[in-house]
Design an enzyme around this catalytic site. Sequence first.
Site, mmCIF file in Angstrom:
data_model
loop_
_atom_site.group_PDB
_atom_site.id
_atom_site.type_symbol
_atom_site.label_atom_id
_atom_site.label_comp_id
_atom_site.label_asym_id
_atom_site.label_seq_id
_atom_site.Cartn_x
_atom_site.Cartn_y
_atom_site.Cartn_z
ATOM 1 N N LYS A 1 139.584 89.848 73.696
ATOM 2 C CA LYS A 1 138.649 89.115 72.837
ATOM 3 C C LYS A 1 137.330 88.966 73.593
ATOM 4 O O LYS A 1 137.301 88.469 74.727
ATOM 5 C CB LYS A 1 139.254 87.748 72.498
ATOM 6 C CG LYS A 1 138.707 87.107 71.258
ATOM 7 C CD LYS A 1 139.546 85.878 70.921
ATOM 8 C CE LYS A 1 139.034 85.158 69.708
ATOM 9 N NZ LYS A 1 139.717 83.873 69.528
HETATM 10 O O1 G3P Z 1 139.656 81.328 66.144
HETATM 11 C C1 G3P Z 1 138.575 80.511 66.475
HETATM 12 C C2 G3P Z 1 138.968 79.104 66.294
HETATM 13 O O2 G3P Z 1 139.908 78.717 67.237
HETATM 14 C C3 G3P Z 1 137.861 78.132 66.258
HETATM 15 O O3 G3P Z 1 138.315 77.128 65.447
HETATM 16 O O4 G3P Z 1 138.351 74.886 64.508
HETATM 17 O O5 G3P Z 1 137.437 75.278 66.829
HETATM 18 O O6 G3P Z 1 136.173 76.028 64.828
HETATM 19 P P1 G3P Z 1 137.519 75.755 65.400
#
Ligand code: G3P
Length: 220
Positions: A89
């Site tokens: 990634k």
């Molecule tokens: O896959 C990316 C994710 O983990 C981010 O999620 O909720 O931190 O915006 P969030």
Amino acid sequence: MQFFIDTANLDHIREAAELGILDGVTTNPSLMAKEGISGEQNILNHYKAICKIVGDDRDVSAEVISTEFDGMVKEGTKLAKLHDNIVVKVPMTKDGIKAISWFTNEGIKTNCTLVFSAGQAILAAKAGATYLSPFVGRVDDISWDGIGLIEEIAEIYETTGFETAILAASIRSPLHIVQAAKAGAHVCTCPLSAILGLLNHPLTDIGLAKFLEDHKKANG
Ligand code: G3P
């Protein structure tokens, strides 16, 4: 649409895998830190543990910490050697795009992360990214349209024939999952709570209670 779980929590990964619906896992440095995983060797061991739980042919995204091309290549090469499931990634930066091009030439799968625009999606696809991660929830957080971004990228990829898979990320709810599926995401990566939230409907609960009550009445 494939289902990935977006977590580094081994119990959550096991629970989703046991449902038989899990196609892969995504992690990021914040999710690793949330589980208290730190230090290079512990981080590498944790990725191996995740790969073991999900089994063969299920991609597991492991994110590089380096921000320079050389470091990304070194780190990503090490990660890719951990297990056949590992997808490197890489953040959407100039060095990141260069690294994705390099990994593509080496036959190493990549997930381009922190994507917030259609232009970024075009660049990542040109570099040969295996997956593209537009952050739906974080776009919504600033009062823009996260699902609209998925629709826009899906239209561009369809029109141009790019083969990069759209992996809807930063998913926060069951509704996001349904909307991402309608918008043309190839993969949706979600926390366990959003996956389990898909199960819920009050009429299912009412209907099941009635079936069981009628069965009891008839059978004693
Ligand atoms: O896959 C990316 C994710 O983990 C981010 O999620 O909720 O931190 O915006 P969030």
